[in-house]
Design a protein around this motif. Structure first.
Motif, short mmCIF file in Angstrom:
data_model
loop_
_atom_site.label_atom_id
_atom_site.label_comp_id
_atom_site.label_asym_id
_atom_site.label_seq_id
_atom_site.Cartn_x
_atom_site.Cartn_y
_atom_site.Cartn_z
N GLY A 176 47.81 37.44 41.35
CA GLY A 176 47.07 37.44 42.62
C GLY A 176 45.59 37.60 42.44
O GLY A 176 44.84 37.64 43.42
N GLN A 177 45.12 37.70 41.19
CA GLN A 177 43.70 37.86 40.92
C GLN A 177 43.02 36.50 40.79
O GLN A 177 43.67 35.47 40.65
CB GLN A 177 43.48 38.66 39.65
CG GLN A 177 43.67 40.16 39.81
CD GLN A 177 42.64 40.79 40.76
OE1 GLN A 177 41.60 40.21 41.05
NE2 GLN A 177 42.95 41.99 41.22
N PHE A 178 41.70 36.49 40.87
CA PHE A 178 40.89 35.32 40.55
C PHE A 178 41.06 35.01 39.07
O PHE A 178 41.49 35.85 38.28
CB PHE A 178 39.42 35.57 40.87
CG PHE A 178 38.86 36.78 40.16
CD1 PHE A 178 38.26 36.67 38.91
CD2 PHE A 178 38.93 38.05 40.74
CE1 PHE A 178 37.75 37.77 38.25
CE2 PHE A 178 38.43 39.16 40.08
CZ PHE A 178 37.84 39.03 38.83
N PHE A 179 40.73 33.77 38.66
CA PHE A 179 40.70 33.48 37.24
C PHE A 179 39.25 33.48 36.76
O PHE A 179 38.31 33.42 37.55
CB PHE A 179 41.42 32.17 36.89
CG PHE A 179 40.80 30.91 37.43
CD1 PHE A 179 39.89 30.19 36.69
CD2 PHE A 179 41.17 30.43 38.68
CE1 PHE A 179 39.33 29.02 37.18
CE2 PHE A 179 40.62 29.25 39.19
CZ PHE A 179 39.70 28.54 38.43
N ALA B 105 34.65 37.67 47.88
CA ALA B 105 34.86 38.04 49.28
C ALA B 105 35.08 36.83 50.18
O ALA B 105 35.80 36.92 51.17
CB ALA B 105 33.67 38.87 49.78
N VAL B 106 34.45 35.69 49.84
CA VAL B 106 34.61 34.51 50.69
C VAL B 106 35.70 33.57 50.19
O VAL B 106 35.87 32.48 50.72
CB VAL B 106 33.29 33.73 50.86
CG1 VAL B 106 32.23 34.61 51.50
CG2 VAL B 106 32.79 33.18 49.52
N LYS C 190 35.35 46.14 39.15
CA LYS C 190 34.85 46.13 40.54
C LYS C 190 35.32 44.88 41.28
O LYS C 190 35.71 44.96 42.46
CB LYS C 190 33.33 46.18 40.54
CG LYS C 190 32.75 47.51 40.06
CD LYS C 190 31.23 47.45 39.97
CE LYS C 190 30.64 48.76 39.50
NZ LYS C 190 29.17 48.69 39.33
N LEU C 191 35.33 43.76 40.60
CA LEU C 191 35.71 42.50 41.26
C LEU C 191 37.20 42.45 41.59
O LEU C 191 37.60 41.89 42.61
CB LEU C 191 35.32 41.32 40.38
CG LEU C 191 33.82 41.13 40.16
CD1 LEU C 191 33.56 39.99 39.19
CD2 LEU C 191 33.11 40.86 41.48
N THR C 192 38.03 43.04 40.73
CA THR C 192 39.45 43.08 41.06
C THR C 192 39.70 43.92 42.30
O THR C 192 40.60 43.61 43.10
CB THR C 192 40.29 43.63 39.89
OG1 THR C 192 39.84 44.95 39.55
CG2 THR C 192 40.19 42.74 38.67
N GLU D 119 41.46 42.61 45.74
CA GLU D 119 42.59 43.29 46.38
C GLU D 119 42.29 43.65 47.83
O GLU D 119 43.16 43.60 48.70
CB GLU D 119 42.94 44.56 45.57
CG GLU D 119 43.55 44.24 44.22
CD GLU D 119 43.54 45.42 43.28
OE1 GLU D 119 43.05 46.51 43.69
OE2 GLU D 119 43.98 45.27 42.12
N ALA D 120 41.03 43.98 48.10
CA ALA D 120 40.65 44.37 49.46
C ALA D 120 40.68 43.21 50.43
O ALA D 120 40.98 43.39 51.63
CB ALA D 120 39.26 45.00 49.45
N VAL D 121 40.36 41.99 49.96
CA VAL D 121 40.28 40.84 50.87
C VAL D 121 41.57 40.03 50.91
O VAL D 121 41.68 39.12 51.75
CB VAL D 121 39.11 39.91 50.50
CG1 VAL D 121 37.80 40.66 50.59
CG2 VAL D 121 39.30 39.30 49.12
N ARG D 122 42.52 40.32 50.05
CA ARG D 122 43.78 39.56 50.07
C ARG D 122 44.58 39.85 51.32
O ARG D 122 44.65 40.98 51.78
CB ARG D 122 44.62 39.90 48.84
CG ARG D 122 44.11 39.22 47.56
CD ARG D 122 44.98 39.58 46.39
NE ARG D 122 46.34 39.10 46.60
CZ ARG D 122 47.39 39.49 45.88
NH1 ARG D 122 47.23 40.39 44.94
NH2 ARG D 122 48.57 38.99 46.10
#
Length: 274
Positions: A18-21, A229-230, A265-267, A271-274
């Motif tokens: 579920g994370q970005f690559f 975030a976007v 920080k980015l993970t 998680e916050a915006v999912r």
């Protein structure tokens, strides 16, 4: 969107996290030891944080301001290093190509062929990259908006290749600056392709009177957080153990030792915006 890439890329890890690559590595391949060291360290971080990882490195730099700028260590030598990184570290690799006849050659060594931003409208180059069957990462030109990249995607798809990524690297703002218009990310994502934010190149200060590109690396975290975030599917970050001694783009690189803190920080943002 990451799942679609997983079908095309060998060793694409943690695709269900579920994370970005992440596409990360040095601007240009400077040597084997450095490339392997960077790749291994970043892969270890990404495995820890369950971030799918693609190692990036240019085998040759064709777009340089000055004739005496470093361009590479030799095409075949650099491509073999990229191949060794993929095999020994167990991650997919990406490099950029500049001419149509480079596509088939580079495709023998890497998993993703990258089209530089200045060349994103070059039809023959896009077709040649598409016909290799490799994933094609097209960087959005600094002179285009996100909507215009539909036509670049169409050229690859209509050439028989559905494996396309689009990467934003900012827009020209005057003669020697770039700005990021985050409207471009959802616009490009609407084409049904993974979308990446090239964080470090978007912070360049091009066309300096010295002939050496400047940068604003202090804003890497800001741009990366905003992109996640976007809804960016991935991030592109150039990193080097000592950016001050890097042979290309050192002014806008992230020091390798700062990468872990940034990724953590980015993970959390993801998680916050999912």
């Amino acid at each position: 969107m990451i799942e679609t890439l997983a079908n095309a890329l060998p060793h694409f890890r943690n695709t269900n996290s579920g994370q970005f690559f992440l596409m990360a590595g040095p601007c240009v391949i400077e040597g084997e030891d450095m490339a392997l060291r960077i790749a291994e360290q970043v892969r270890t971080l990404c495995d820890k944080l369950q971030i799918p990882y693609i190692f990036k490195g240019s085998y040759r730099k064709a777009n340089r301001s000055r004739l005496d700028s470093f361009t590479g260590i030799g095409d075949e030598k650099a491509l073999k290093i990229l191949q060794k990184v993929g095999r020994e570290i167990g991650v997919p690799t990406v490099t950029d190509i500049h001419e149509s006849d480079e596509a088939a050659l580079a495709a023998e060594y890497v998993d993703v062929l990258q089209i530089p931003a200045f060349l994103c409208r070059q039809t023959d180059l896009l077709i040649a990259a598409a016909q290799t069957g490799k994933v094609v990462n097209i960087k959005k030109g600094q002179f285009l908006n996100g909507e215009a990249m539909q036509f670049a995607v169409d050229k690859v798809r209509q050439s028989g290749n559905e494996h396309v990524i689009l990467t934003d690297r900012g827009n020209s703002f005057g003669y020697s600056d770039l700005v990021v218009d985050f409207r471009n990310l959802p616009a490009m994502r609407s084409f049904g392709v993974p979308v990446v934010m090239d964080v470090t190149h978007s912070l360049q200060k091009p066309n300096q009177s010295s002939g050496v590109t400047g940068g604003m690396p202090q804003l890497i975290e800001t741009i990366a957080k905003a992109a996640i975030a976007v809804g960016a599917d991935g991030l592109f970050i150039e990193t080097h153990p000592t950016p001050a001694t890097a042979k290309s783009d050192g002014a806008n690189m992230l020091p390798l030792q700062q990468l872990e803190d940034l990724l953590v920080k980015l993970t959390r943002v993801r998680e916050a915006v999912r």
